[in-house]
Design a protein around this motif. Structure first.
Motif, PDB file in Angstrom:
ATOM      1  N   TYR A 285       0.861  -1.184   0.000  1.00  0.00           N
ATOM      2  CA  TYR A 285       0.000   0.000   0.000  1.00  0.00           C
ATOM      3  C   TYR A 285       0.896   1.233   0.000  1.00  0.00           C
ATOM      4  O   TYR A 285       1.798   1.351   0.837  1.00  0.00           O
ATOM      5  N   MET A 286       0.641   2.131  -0.920  1.00  0.00           N
ATOM      6  CA  MET A 286       1.369   3.404  -0.971  1.00  0.00           C
ATOM      7  C   MET A 286       0.363   4.528  -0.817  1.00  0.00           C
ATOM      8  O   MET A 286      -0.690   4.526  -1.465  1.00  0.00           O
ATOM      9  N   ALA A 287       0.657   5.481   0.046  1.00  0.00           N
ATOM     10  CA  ALA A 287      -0.247   6.610   0.232  1.00  0.00           C
ATOM     11  C   ALA A 287      -0.302   7.463  -1.025  1.00  0.00           C
ATOM     12  O   ALA A 287       0.708   7.668  -1.689  1.00  0.00           O
ATOM     13  N   VAL A 288      -1.494   7.940  -1.359  1.00  0.00           N
ATOM     14  CA  VAL A 288      -1.637   8.911  -2.439  1.00  0.00           C
ATOM     15  C   VAL A 288      -0.959  10.200  -1.974  1.00  0.00           C
ATOM     16  O   VAL A 288      -1.236  10.673  -0.874  1.00  0.00           O
ATOM     17  N   PRO A 289      -0.006  10.762  -2.762  1.00  0.00           N
ATOM     18  CA  PRO A 289       0.678  11.980  -2.309  1.00  0.00           C
ATOM     19  C   PRO A 289      -0.306  13.058  -1.850  1.00  0.00           C
ATOM     20  O   PRO A 289      -1.310  13.331  -2.510  1.00  0.00           O
TER      21      PRO A 289
END
Length: 254
Positions: free
Chosen positions: A85-89
């Protein structure tokens, strides 16, 4: 140096400027470090070292920040078959995380190396809401400065602390979920240099190209969102915060 997020804590502002200048002077940064989570020389080696740790090897689901410094970490997570999971900038979408798996990328004929770059991840990954996410086994955050007792600061925007508070609020991270960063040795400062506040999430592990530091931090972990610490502009700019606030207000009225 002033950034978009200067002015909230003078001591931290000064420390960040010092670290950015030091990285640039020592040619330890890749690109311009000022105002960013700095990309650093040895980031790939730090990611390799992180991958040797049991906390990494046992983790099936990993949350990682979208900054360039952690591209090698995101790449390694996908290579090792982990759900990423990568945070939306800047958390600009209601569904403020992107989900990536090697299987999905293979189906789309997209290379893991490409998808580890944040803008490509946003294009090829699946945007997910908190309700759609799996529990997280390991959290990686980007830092500007860290201390061996677990203190950390990012670029001053507060996104990492907000993400962690929301993940905790939704039961996706627990009190013992390890929080890790990869940094250049120049980013490690004396404990006294980095004041931690009640809403700040401390590190359990710091990994550089040369060493692994288990912080054994004694800083208390925040319990979910502290609305008193959320700044008006954060509420204005982050849609999911407004939704959570409205839900809370409705519950209170009921």
């Amino acid at each position: 140096m002033k950034t978009d997020w200067s002015g909230y804590h003078q001591d931290k502002d000064y420390l960040r400027s010092e670290i950015w200048s030091l990285l640039k002077q020592q040619a330890a940064s890749i690109g311009n470090p000022f105002g960013h989570i700095p990309n650093f020389v040895g980031a790939d080696l730090a990611a390799e070292r992180l991958a040797t740790l049991p906390i990494w090897q046992q983790a099936k689901t990993i949350k990682c920040n979208p900054d360039s410094a952690q591209i090698p970490v995101r790449m390694r997570a996908l290579q090792d078959g982990k759900r990423l999971y990568m945070a939306v900038p800047r958390l600009t979408d209601d569904r403020c995380f992107v989900e990536l798996t090697a299987e999905d990328l293979q189906r789309q004929n997209i290379s893991i190396a490409e998808s580890a770059i944040a803008r490509k991840a946003l294009a090829c990954g699946k945007l997910v809401s908190f309700a759609e996410m799996e529990p997280i086994d390991l959290v990686i955050v980007g830092c500007v400065a860290v201390t061996r007792n677990g203190g950390r600061t990012g670029k001053g925007a507060g996104f990492a602390d907000l993400e962690l508070a929301m993940l905790e609020e939704f039961g996706l991270i627990k009190t013992d979920t390890p929080i890790v960063t990869t940094v250049h040795p120049l980013q490690i400062v004396e404990d006294s240099r980095l004041p931690m506040q009640a809403h700040d999430w401390a590190l359990n592990w710091i990994v550089t190209a040369e060493e692994v530091i288990e912080t054994n931090t004694i800083y208390p972990r925040p319990k979910g969102l502290n609305w008193d610490n959320i700044r008006p502009e954060q509420l204005e700019q982050i849609p999911i915060l407004r939704k959570l606030r409205a839900r809370l207000d409705n519950e209170f009225l009921c």
